[in-house]
Write a protein that holds these residues in place. Sequence first.
Motif, short mmCIF file in Angstrom:
data_model
loop_
_atom_site.label_atom_id
_atom_site.label_comp_id
_atom_site.label_asym_id
_atom_site.label_seq_id
_atom_site.Cartn_x
_atom_site.Cartn_y
_atom_site.Cartn_z
N GLY A 111 0.91 -1.07 -0.02
CA GLY A 111 0.04 0.03 0.09
C GLY A 111 1.01 1.22 -0.11
N PHE A 112 0.34 2.34 -0.11
CA PHE A 112 1.03 3.42 -0.29
C PHE A 112 0.21 4.76 0.34
CE2 PHE A 112 -1.24 4.14 -4.03
CZ PHE A 112 -1.74 5.41 -4.06
N ILE A 113 0.95 5.68 0.97
CA ILE A 113 0.37 7.06 1.69
C ILE A 113 0.17 7.83 0.61
CG2 ILE A 113 0.92 8.51 3.59
CD1 ILE A 113 1.05 5.69 4.74
N PHE A 114 -1.11 8.44 0.72
CA PHE A 114 -1.21 9.39 -0.31
C PHE A 114 -1.82 10.84 0.34
CE2 PHE A 114 -6.01 9.75 -0.07
CZ PHE A 114 -6.47 8.33 0.38
N LYS A 115 -1.79 10.72 1.61
CA LYS A 115 -2.44 11.83 2.31
C LYS A 115 -2.08 11.82 3.79
CE LYS A 115 -6.95 14.09 3.19
NZ LYS A 115 -7.61 14.79 2.54
N ILE A 116 -1.52 13.03 4.31
CA ILE A 116 -1.31 12.79 5.72
C ILE A 116 -2.21 14.33 6.22
CG2 ILE A 116 0.46 13.21 7.61
CD1 ILE A 116 2.49 11.98 5.77
N THR A 117 -2.72 13.77 7.47
CA THR A 117 -3.87 15.07 7.99
C THR A 117 -3.44 15.27 9.40
OG1 THR A 117 -5.37 14.31 6.55
CG2 THR A 117 -5.89 15.82 8.42
N ALA A 118 -3.03 16.34 9.85
CA ALA A 118 -2.81 16.90 11.42
C ALA A 118 -4.00 16.75 12.09
CB ALA A 118 -2.04 18.05 11.60
N ASN A 119 -4.10 16.34 13.42
CA ASN A 119 -5.18 16.24 14.20
C ASN A 119 -5.47 17.63 14.75
OD1 ASN A 119 -7.02 14.45 14.96
ND2 ASN A 119 -5.73 13.14 16.05
N ILE A 120 -6.57 17.72 15.36
CA ILE A 120 -7.11 19.06 15.69
C ILE A 120 -6.54 19.29 17.09
CG2 ILE A 120 -9.13 18.07 16.53
CD1 ILE A 120 -10.50 20.66 15.50
N ASP A 121 -6.22 18.55 17.96
CA ASP A 121 -5.94 18.86 19.24
C ASP A 121 -4.38 19.45 19.32
OD1 ASP A 121 -5.20 18.93 21.89
OD2 ASP A 121 -5.46 16.71 22.25
N PRO A 122 -4.34 20.88 19.70
CA PRO A 122 -3.43 21.59 19.86
C PRO A 122 -2.48 21.12 20.71
CG PRO A 122 -5.22 22.82 20.60
CD PRO A 122 -5.67 21.51 20.29
N ASN A 123 -2.78 20.50 21.76
CA ASN A 123 -1.60 20.00 22.81
C ASN A 123 -0.98 18.69 22.49
OD1 ASN A 123 -2.46 22.31 24.29
ND2 ASN A 123 -4.33 20.93 25.12
N HIS A 124 -1.46 18.01 21.47
CA HIS A 124 -0.98 16.91 21.15
C HIS A 124 -0.93 16.57 19.67
CE1 HIS A 124 -0.23 12.43 21.63
NE2 HIS A 124 -1.26 12.28 20.79
N ARG A 125 0.26 16.96 19.04
CA ARG A 125 0.39 16.96 17.73
C ARG A 125 0.56 15.62 17.30
NH1 ARG A 125 2.11 18.66 12.65
NH2 ARG A 125 3.12 16.75 12.03
N SER A 126 -0.43 15.01 16.44
CA SER A 126 -0.46 13.74 16.12
C SER A 126 -1.16 13.65 14.63
CB SER A 126 -1.28 12.83 16.90
OG SER A 126 -2.69 12.98 16.82
N CYS A 127 -0.80 12.95 13.80
CA CYS A 127 -1.05 13.02 12.39
C CYS A 127 -2.00 11.70 12.12
CB CYS A 127 -0.06 12.90 11.29
SG CYS A 127 0.48 14.77 11.49
N ARG B 179 -0.37 27.34 11.46
CA ARG B 179 0.17 25.95 11.93
C ARG B 179 1.47 25.95 12.75
NH1 ARG B 179 -1.12 21.11 8.60
NH2 ARG B 179 -0.32 20.02 10.37
N LEU B 180 2.67 26.87 11.91
CA LEU B 180 4.12 26.54 12.61
C LEU B 180 3.75 27.41 14.18
CD1 LEU B 180 5.92 28.00 9.45
CD2 LEU B 180 6.19 25.76 10.73
N GLU B 181 2.98 28.34 14.22
CA GLU B 181 2.92 28.77 15.35
C GLU B 181 2.10 27.93 16.49
OE1 GLU B 181 1.25 33.03 16.03
OE2 GLU B 181 2.47 33.37 14.29
N ASN B 182 1.08 27.41 16.13
CA ASN B 182 0.15 26.59 16.84
C ASN B 182 0.82 25.19 17.24
OD1 ASN B 182 -2.57 27.92 17.85
ND2 ASN B 182 -1.97 28.50 15.73
N GLU B 183 1.48 24.73 16.36
CA GLU B 183 1.91 23.29 16.46
C GLU B 183 3.42 23.13 16.92
OE1 GLU B 183 0.56 20.92 13.23
OE2 GLU B 183 -1.13 21.91 13.02
#
Length: 521
Positions: free
Chosen positions: A290-306, A444-448
């Motif tokens: 399989g392959f990765i075609f998209k990466i999306t960051a999560n909404i929770d600003p305290n916990h950067r996860s994608c 996003r640079l500022e917040n994440e």
Amino acid sequence: MNEIERRRTFAIVSHPDAGKTTLTEKFLLFGGQIQVAGAVKNNKIRKTATSDWMEIEKQRGISVTTSVMEFDYKDYKVNILDTPGHQDFAEDTFRTLTAVDSVIIVIDGAKGVETQTRKLMNVCRMRQTPVIVFVNKMDREGRDPFDLLDEIEQELQIKVRPLSWPINQGIHFKGVYNIYEDSLNLFTADKQKITEKITVDIHSRELEEKVGEQDAGKLRDDLELISEVYPAFELSSYRSAEVAPVFFGSALNNFGVKELLDCFVQIAPPPQDITAEERTVKVTENKFSGFIFKITANIDPNHRSCIAFCKVCSGRFQRNTPYYHVRLGKSMRFSSPTQFMAQRKSTIDEAYPGDIVGLPDNEIFKIGDTLTEGELLHYKGLPSFSPEMFKYIENADPMKAKQLSKGIEQLMNEGVAQLFVNQFNNRRIIGTVGQLQFEVIQYRLENEYNAKCRWEPANLYKACWIESDDNAELEEFKKRKFQYMAKDREGRDVFLADSGYVLQMAQQDFKHIKFHFTSEF
Ligand code: G4P
């Protein structure tokens, strides 16, 4: 084989406002995923609220769960891949098109083919993706359907074949005749729910009773003309992307949507074999890839996860099974892969070709990464296109240089924009397709990442990837243009032309150098 055959993985795309979201929603209604329309409406970034950050954040959060919408319909498993509504995120849409087996293009019946539709069709053509066209908003006064068909054929450079036909339009719009099934179902207009249908035999007087003398006569004439002008529909020419079946309707009023969906599941291709750099991988192979075609960051600003979205290309994906991350040369297992259902997501144990699996991504994935059971495979993604806008990105907080670099790197891994490093002064240049992307990056640079950036104008026109068989000439060119030479993230040479004229002169003066406007050639 059964599981593969019954899957339909596709995207609905359109120029903003043509009705993509509304149509998606109606599909979900038919799929039983939602009961009332309006539930996924907020999925898109509102075109007007370009600087409403809370809104963007909220939307982005929602888009994590609605990025893929899966549902069962009849015997089929339908996977709709969502694409952003805003034009500034067109690259995201292009990339999503690498993971689908077919596409439905929505066109506004009053406006006809618009710019974004044309660009999207170009990408479909590049990849020979089968396309169905849905002409929406037939409840508005629009153009003559025959004229629209001509326009689609010319503007999108594809032959068309109507498979449904509108009975009148505007306020007199009464529904559509299903050419594919040779039947007429009339629905009562309802924006919210699926209504009862009645089936009418068009060769009987019943048609006159239901739609009136005039419309009945016109419908019979139109259908006769269609069968004379357009060759009969052939599945093979649709699947080989030579002919686009066309449907008419009104997504908002739920006219013509069921006709489209019923036909779509029957004719749209199941998952197809995919060409990797090394070889063609058959969808029926036993081993997972399989392959990765998209990466999306999560909404929770305290916990950067994608979340990384992986399209299963072959074999069966299983939870907690070690898979090989080809770029990193590492084996890894995933304990909580997710599947997406309209607005929910749930952990899954297995997935089949055509499915999209959400993998928690702690900075391990880049767009285009391949996962296998050990084989060194590289799936060919979509090339990067030359950005339309360029700006220098500068550090606005000297104490946070590291955070800024890390943030830029990860946002680029997500494919938010393109980064070039000028070889002359080492300055970083970000290239995008729209202004909104710059604003999102800064935010996003500022917040994440807790990093501050500043934009400075870079008066550039195009980024060209250059190559030549004549090494001496290539070196000479690079020397002459040293101020405009940059490297992309893969370390390839890119010429940043500051005007169309400069580019034209360069092409004339350096005859053996090829200037490419996409990164793969
Ligand atoms: P998009 O995702 O392609 O950008 O389009 P979307 O579905 O959001 O539709 C854009 C606008 O067109 C919406 O109006 C929607 O209600 C309207 N629309 C969609 N399908 C039809 C149709 O068949 N007929 C008519 N007449 N209109 C249609 P809006 O005012 O922007 O949003 P809303 O306030 O209605 O939610």
